[in-house]
Design a protein around this motif. Structure first.
Motif, mmCIF file in Angstrom:
data_model
loop_
_atom_site.group_PDB
_atom_site.id
_atom_site.type_symbol
_atom_site.label_atom_id
_atom_site.label_comp_id
_atom_site.label_asym_id
_atom_site.label_seq_id
_atom_site.Cartn_x
_atom_site.Cartn_y
_atom_site.Cartn_z
ATOM 1 N N GLU A 3 0.924 -1.264 -0.086
ATOM 2 C CA GLU A 3 0.185 -0.047 -0.155
ATOM 3 C C GLU A 3 0.933 1.218 0.063
ATOM 4 O O GLU A 3 2.043 1.276 -0.178
ATOM 5 C CB GLU A 3 -0.772 -0.080 1.118
ATOM 6 N N VAL A 7 4.907 1.349 -0.784
ATOM 7 C CA VAL A 7 5.411 2.061 -2.076
ATOM 8 C C VAL A 7 6.173 3.373 -1.942
ATOM 9 O O VAL A 7 7.369 3.317 -2.545
ATOM 10 C CB VAL A 7 4.335 2.534 -2.965
ATOM 11 N N ARG A 55 6.067 9.257 -6.755
ATOM 12 C CA ARG A 55 5.126 8.373 -6.508
ATOM 13 C C ARG A 55 3.534 9.064 -6.743
ATOM 14 O O ARG A 55 3.604 10.203 -6.318
ATOM 15 C CB ARG A 55 5.104 7.812 -5.203
ATOM 16 N N LYS A 58 -0.301 4.323 -5.682
ATOM 17 C CA LYS A 58 0.547 3.199 -5.573
ATOM 18 C C LYS A 58 1.376 2.858 -6.482
ATOM 19 O O LYS A 58 2.081 2.042 -6.888
ATOM 20 C CB LYS A 58 -0.292 1.931 -5.259
ATOM 21 N N TYR A 59 1.708 4.120 -7.502
ATOM 22 C CA TYR A 59 2.484 3.732 -8.583
ATOM 23 C C TYR A 59 3.702 4.741 -8.448
ATOM 24 O O TYR A 59 3.818 5.595 -7.958
ATOM 25 C CB TYR A 59 1.678 4.309 -9.924
ATOM 26 N N LEU A 70 5.823 3.970 -15.329
ATOM 27 C CA LEU A 70 4.913 3.479 -14.470
ATOM 28 C C LEU A 70 4.984 2.227 -14.033
ATOM 29 O O LEU A 70 5.207 1.250 -14.711
ATOM 30 C CB LEU A 70 3.372 3.720 -14.739
ATOM 31 N N HIS A 72 4.162 -0.741 -11.131
ATOM 32 C CA HIS A 72 3.153 -1.016 -9.856
ATOM 33 C C HIS A 72 3.671 -2.303 -9.294
ATOM 34 O O HIS A 72 3.665 -3.153 -10.200
ATOM 35 C CB HIS A 72 1.734 -1.016 -10.447
ATOM 36 N N ASP A 107 7.873 -10.399 -8.569
ATOM 37 C CA ASP A 107 6.348 -10.443 -8.436
ATOM 38 C C ASP A 107 5.721 -11.853 -8.798
ATOM 39 O O ASP A 107 5.564 -12.151 -10.030
ATOM 40 C CB ASP A 107 5.740 -9.371 -9.616
ATOM 41 N N GLY A 112 1.354 -7.094 -11.009
ATOM 42 C CA GLY A 112 2.319 -5.768 -11.081
ATOM 43 C C GLY A 112 2.169 -5.026 -12.684
ATOM 44 O O GLY A 112 1.451 -6.041 -13.559
#
Length: 275
Positions: A3, A7, A55, A58-59, A70, A72, A107, A112
């Motif tokens: 979250e 991040v 940021r 959450k990116y 970008l 994630h 990941d 992501g």
């Protein structure tokens, strides 16, 4: 899911080692993420300097002269720095090679994303995934009036309204439960019914909860690690209700309860958070 505090903690770690450095090369080991990684992306950023690491929600945003990446982290991803030449782990899907170190995106679920917003399309905030995001919680403009205006007419539960992210970002499933407990607001209360006073409490509670999490380096939930591979300590130190069902409330000693909202678990105290 990582979250906002996780991040942001990752962003700080990456910013410290990558901003101002030239990216020698980017290697994509598996492009099958939530959205396919653009085939030309490694060439677009090759030998380009990282101008900034920002940021939005959450990116993570890695800014280059030609555009912005970008990133994630998905449901259980992490972006960490390793020594160049370190053995690749299973589920390490993308690498960013600098002269002094390597960044790796890990990941396991591949939820992501690594996407591209070209400079000619304007600021990265114009990207479709960022356009509808709500205000940042530490923005001075985020106040009770903003919250009431955003929640006006919404009969959905306040917990769900927070998770939507179009009024304010940062209140994911974990921290939404925590900040609602601090604000003494029942998670099933219709968002539109929040008074100005309760909106004020919620603003203070959300900022306080996220601030505590940031100072603790994020959570220890699941397998989250920061940019240096270390786990945070938020839940060890601060969690009042999240995943505490059946345990005594730290305020009134009554057992914490659990309910499911929109297929997500919510934790609360029925005594401290009356409807």
């Amino acid at each position: 899911m990582p979250e906002l505090p996780e991040v942001e903690t990752t962003r700080k770690g990456i910013d410290a080692v990558a901003t101002g450095r030239v990216l020698q090369r980017m290697v994509v080991h598996d492009s099958r993420m939530r959205w396919p990684i653009p085939a030309g992306l490694p060439e677009w950023v090759k030998e380009q300097k990282v101008n900034a690491c920002r940021r939005r929600g959450k990116y993570l945003l890695l800014e280059f002269d030609r555009g912005t990446q970008l990133i994630h982290l998905g449901m259980s991803g992490s972006l960490r720095s390793v020594q160049t030449g370190e053995i690749l782990r299973k589920h390490d899907h993308v690498e960013w090679h600098f002269e002094h170190l390597t960044l790796r995106l890990h990941d396991p679920r591949r939820f992501g994303a690594v996407l591209w917003h070209p400079a000619e399309d304007g600021p990265a905030e114009r990207h479709p995934l960022l356009q509808k995001l709500g205000i940042e919680p530490f923005d001075p403009r985020f106040n009770a009036e903003h919250l009431r205006k955003g929640f006006a007419g919404r009969q959905m539960a306040v917990k769900q309204a927070l998770l939507a992210g179009d009024v304010v970002v940062g209140a994911g499933n974990i921290y939404a439960s925590e900040c609602l407990f601090r604000a003494k607001i029942h998670p099933a209360t219709p968002a539109a019914r929040l008074s100005y006073e309760r909106c004020e409490r919620l603003v203070v509670a959300l900022r306080g909860t996220l601030k505590d999490a940031l100072e603790s380096g994020g959570s220890t939930l699941r397998d989250y690690v920061n940019a240096t591979g270390e786990a945070g300590a938020y839940f060890t130190l601060h969690a009042a209700v999240y995943e505490q069902d059946g345990k005594p409330c730290k305020t009134c000693s009554r057992p914490i309860k659990r309910l499911v909202q929109g297929q997500r678990a919510t934790y609360y105290c029925s005594t401290c958070q009356k409807r």
